[in-house]
Design an enzyme around this catalytic site. Structure first.
Site, short mmCIF file in Angstrom:
data_model
loop_
_atom_site.label_atom_id
_atom_site.label_comp_id
_atom_site.label_asym_id
_atom_site.label_seq_id
_atom_site.Cartn_x
_atom_site.Cartn_y
_atom_site.Cartn_z
N GLY A 31 0.81 -1.21 0.00
CA GLY A 31 0.00 0.00 0.00
C GLY A 31 0.85 1.26 0.00
O GLY A 31 2.08 1.22 0.06
N ARG B 276 2.82 4.28 1.25
CA ARG B 276 3.67 4.52 2.42
C ARG B 276 3.93 3.25 3.22
O ARG B 276 4.13 3.30 4.43
CB ARG B 276 3.08 5.60 3.32
CG ARG B 276 3.08 6.98 2.69
CD ARG B 276 4.49 7.48 2.59
NE ARG B 276 4.53 8.89 2.26
CZ ARG B 276 5.41 9.42 1.45
NH1 ARG B 276 6.31 8.67 0.88
NH2 ARG B 276 5.40 10.70 1.20
N HIS C 25 13.18 10.82 -2.55
CA HIS C 25 13.63 9.57 -3.18
C HIS C 25 15.03 9.73 -3.75
O HIS C 25 15.89 8.87 -3.58
CB HIS C 25 12.67 9.17 -4.31
CG HIS C 25 11.50 8.37 -3.87
ND1 HIS C 25 11.38 7.04 -4.16
CD2 HIS C 25 10.40 8.70 -3.17
CE1 HIS C 25 10.24 6.58 -3.66
NE2 HIS C 25 9.63 7.57 -3.05
N ARG D 253 19.18 7.81 -2.88
CA ARG D 253 19.90 6.98 -3.84
C ARG D 253 21.40 7.24 -3.80
O ARG D 253 21.83 8.39 -3.73
CB ARG D 253 19.42 7.25 -5.27
CG ARG D 253 18.00 6.87 -5.49
CD ARG D 253 17.57 7.21 -6.90
NE ARG D 253 16.12 7.36 -6.89
CZ ARG D 253 15.44 8.11 -7.73
NH1 ARG D 253 16.07 8.80 -8.67
NH2 ARG D 253 14.14 8.19 -7.64
#
Length: 177
Positions: free
Chosen positions: A9, A11, A52, A56
């Site tokens: 789902g 989060r 995001h 990385r």
């Protein structure tokens, strides 16, 4: 070599877990079909994208594309695709599929999904694909919601067939299937 589908789902920790499956010191192709982040258009979306990107490793190469099959097929090493729900939304938007008769765009969707599934199955390196789990709630009263859930569910099933593992994320915890 592993091909893994990570689902769950909103989060639930899907992206973070998917990223943890790949070696941070290796060059990874991070394929994202999301809308470009423009703070002037949508500050909240831009903040999500930035968060995001900050996670990385610097050795990872981001490719913003709707051509996921081609990107996976041409990547020289490990690939992370994040995420199929966003990809489907963008394809539907591009094809004006939300209100159109399915017969006008369904063959194109089949071609896109088939290309992605073939690319995953044929990739010699690690491939991790993130998607959203759908269908655990009420059936939408709106055609667009039903269309999205139906086709993402079918896409997830097809991609799962090309993967060695499926991981369901629940409250930040992975459940292997």
């Amino acid at each position: 070599m592993a091909h893994v589908l990570v689902t769950g789902g909103v989060r639930s920790g899907k992206s973070r877990y998917a990223e943890s499956l790949l070696d941070p010191s290796t060059t990874v192709t991070y394929a994202t079909p999301g809308y470009p982040a423009d703070p002037a258009v949508d500050a909240e979306w831009a903040a999500r994208v930035a968060a995001h990107q900050l996670r990385r490793p610097s050795s990872w190469r981001t490719v913003e594309t709707l051509a996921l099959g081609e990107t996976v097929a041409s990547a020289p090493g490990p690939v992370l695709v994040d995420c199929l729900g966003t990809w489907l939304t963008r394809l539907f938007d591009a094809w004006q599929a939300w209100e159109a008769d399915e017969s006008t765009w369904l063959p194109q969707l089949d071609t896109e999904v088939s290309g992605l599934v073939s690319a995953i199955a044929g990739h010699a390196g690690d491939v991790v694909v993130v998607t959203n789990e759908v269908g655990w709630g009420l059936v939408s009263e709106y055609r667009s919601g039903r269309l999205f859930a139906d086709h993402l569910g079918r896409t997830n099933q097809r991609v799962a067939q090309a993967c060695d593992r499926v991981v369901l994320m629940v409250a930040g915890r992975p459940l292997d299937a």
